[in-house]
Enzyme design. Structure first.
Site, PDB file in Angstrom:
ATOM      1  N   GLY A  12       5.054  -2.675 -16.598  1.00  0.00           N
ATOM      2  CA  GLY A  12       5.620  -2.366 -15.298  1.00  0.00           C
ATOM      3  C   GLY A  12       4.734  -2.930 -14.206  1.00  0.00           C
ATOM      4  O   GLY A  12       3.549  -3.196 -14.424  1.00  0.00           O
TER       5      GLY A  12
ATOM      6  N   GLN B 244       1.059  -3.634  -6.030  1.00  0.00           N
ATOM      7  CA  GLN B 244       0.039  -4.159  -6.942  1.00  0.00           C
ATOM      8  C   GLN B 244      -0.197  -5.656  -6.754  1.00  0.00           C
ATOM      9  O   GLN B 244      -1.181  -6.185  -7.263  1.00  0.00           O
ATOM     10  CB  GLN B 244       0.420  -3.882  -8.396  1.00  0.00           C
ATOM     11  CG  GLN B 244       0.334  -2.412  -8.757  1.00  0.00           C
ATOM     12  CD  GLN B 244       0.692  -2.209 -10.201  1.00  0.00           C
ATOM     13  OE1 GLN B 244       1.861  -2.040 -10.543  1.00  0.00           O
ATOM     14  NE2 GLN B 244      -0.316  -2.247 -11.060  1.00  0.00           N
TER      15      GLN B 244
ATOM     16  N   CYS C   4      -3.316   0.772 -16.385  1.00  0.00           N
ATOM     17  CA  CYS C   4      -2.764   0.166 -15.179  1.00  0.00           C
ATOM     18  C   CYS C   4      -3.356  -1.214 -14.991  1.00  0.00           C
ATOM     19  O   CYS C   4      -4.567  -1.400 -15.127  1.00  0.00           O
ATOM     20  CB  CYS C   4      -3.084   1.059 -13.979  1.00  0.00           C
ATOM     21  SG  CYS C   4      -2.411   0.448 -12.427  1.00  0.00           S
ATOM     22  N   LEU C   5      -2.497  -2.173 -14.660  1.00  0.00           N
ATOM     23  CA  LEU C   5      -2.960  -3.535 -14.419  1.00  0.00           C
ATOM     24  C   LEU C   5      -3.910  -3.608 -13.223  1.00  0.00           C
ATOM     25  O   LEU C   5      -4.722  -4.519 -13.133  1.00  0.00           O
ATOM     26  CB  LEU C   5      -1.762  -4.463 -14.193  1.00  0.00           C
ATOM     27  CG  LEU C   5      -0.830  -4.634 -15.397  1.00  0.00           C
ATOM     28  CD1 LEU C   5       0.392  -5.456 -15.005  1.00  0.00           C
ATOM     29  CD2 LEU C   5      -1.554  -5.246 -16.576  1.00  0.00           C
TER      30      LEU C   5
ATOM     31  N   HIS D 250       5.160   6.062 -13.302  1.00  0.00           N
ATOM     32  CA  HIS D 250       3.907   5.382 -12.954  1.00  0.00           C
ATOM     33  C   HIS D 250       4.149   4.383 -11.818  1.00  0.00           C
ATOM     34  O   HIS D 250       3.399   4.355 -10.839  1.00  0.00           O
ATOM     35  CB  HIS D 250       3.366   4.672 -14.203  1.00  0.00           C
ATOM     36  CG  HIS D 250       2.092   3.935 -13.986  1.00  0.00           C
ATOM     37  ND1 HIS D 250       0.882   4.400 -14.452  1.00  0.00           N
ATOM     38  CD2 HIS D 250       1.823   2.754 -13.358  1.00  0.00           C
ATOM     39  CE1 HIS D 250      -0.072   3.534 -14.118  1.00  0.00           C
ATOM     40  NE2 HIS D 250       0.476   2.520 -13.455  1.00  0.00           N
ATOM     41  N   GLU D 251       5.208   3.580 -11.936  1.00  0.00           N
ATOM     42  CA  GLU D 251       5.485   2.567 -10.913  1.00  0.00           C
ATOM     43  C   GLU D 251       5.946   3.193  -9.597  1.00  0.00           C
ATOM     44  O   GLU D 251       5.561   2.737  -8.515  1.00  0.00           O
ATOM     45  CB  GLU D 251       6.504   1.543 -11.419  1.00  0.00           C
ATOM     46  CG  GLU D 251       6.068   0.773 -12.653  1.00  0.00           C
ATOM     47  CD  GLU D 251       4.665   0.193 -12.581  1.00  0.00           C
ATOM     48  OE1 GLU D 251       4.210  -0.193 -11.492  1.00  0.00           O
ATOM     49  OE2 GLU D 251       3.996   0.141 -13.628  1.00  0.00           O
TER      50      GLU D 251
ATOM     51  N   HIS E  22       3.048   4.259  -7.664  1.00  0.00           N
ATOM     52  CA  HIS E  22       2.423   3.154  -6.921  1.00  0.00           C
ATOM     53  C   HIS E  22       3.066   2.981  -5.550  1.00  0.00           C
ATOM     54  O   HIS E  22       2.386   2.669  -4.572  1.00  0.00           O
ATOM     55  CB  HIS E  22       2.553   1.838  -7.693  1.00  0.00           C
ATOM     56  CG  HIS E  22       1.442   1.587  -8.658  1.00  0.00           C
ATOM     57  ND1 HIS E  22       0.125   1.461  -8.284  1.00  0.00           N
ATOM     58  CD2 HIS E  22       1.459   1.423 -10.002  1.00  0.00           C
ATOM     59  CE1 HIS E  22      -0.614   1.233  -9.349  1.00  0.00           C
ATOM     60  NE2 HIS E  22       0.167   1.205 -10.406  1.00  0.00           N
TER      61      HIS E  22
END
Length: 158
Positions: A46, A51, A90-91, A132-133, A136
């Site tokens: 995701g 991000q 997480c990226l 999660h997204e 963000h």
């Protein structure tokens, strides 16, 4: 399509609330395409626009199931039920994972790239990825809501 640079913690953009998208045009389409390319290149499941430094309410998710790539603009959880506790990474926070409590099943509504309303029912891992997204988009990182946070062991090179 292009691969964008992923912003890492402690960049302040990760803690800001993204703005609602009002224009569904070629710029949005390019953003969605670039986000998908970036997510796949980074081997993530995701990615949210903040991000990559863009404060717009746009996410892409692909957990490798039959749904494939899901793009959603202005996503909003409208129903939620159950509970699950599991690991997340997480990226934007490489090297760390955490155990995060999430809803087990959610209904998310939003829009596709053309401004057409869409609704997704997600359970288990897909529900976790969506939550999660969406976090963000609200400036919330998993590390701030995790019950525990731990380093990912480095794999030794052969």
């Amino acid at each position: 399509m292009a691969i964008r640079i992923i912003v890492h913690e402690p960049d302040p953009v990760l803690h800001e609330v993204a703005k609602e998208v009002t224009k569904f045009n070629a710029n949005l389409h390019k953003l969605l395409d670039d986000m998908a390319d970036t997510m796949y290149h980074a081997e993530g499941v995701g990615l949210a626009a903040p991000q990559i430094g863009i404060l717009k309410r746009v996410i892409v998710v692909d957990v490798g199931d039959e749904n494939g790539l899901i793009e959603m603009v202005n996503p909003e959880m409208v129903e939620k039920e159950g509970e699950q506790l599991g690991p997340e990474g997480c990226l934007s926070i490489p090297g760390l994972n955490g155990d995060v409590r999430r809803y087990k099943k959610i209904h998310v509504k939003g829009f596709d790239r053309h401004g057409k309303p869409v609704k997704v029912t997600a359970t288990d891992f897909l529900a976790r990825a969506f939550q999660h997204e969406i976090d963000h988009l609200n400036g919330v990182l998993f590390t701030s809501i995790a019950e525990s946070v731990y380093e990912i062991p480095r794999q030794e090179k052969e």
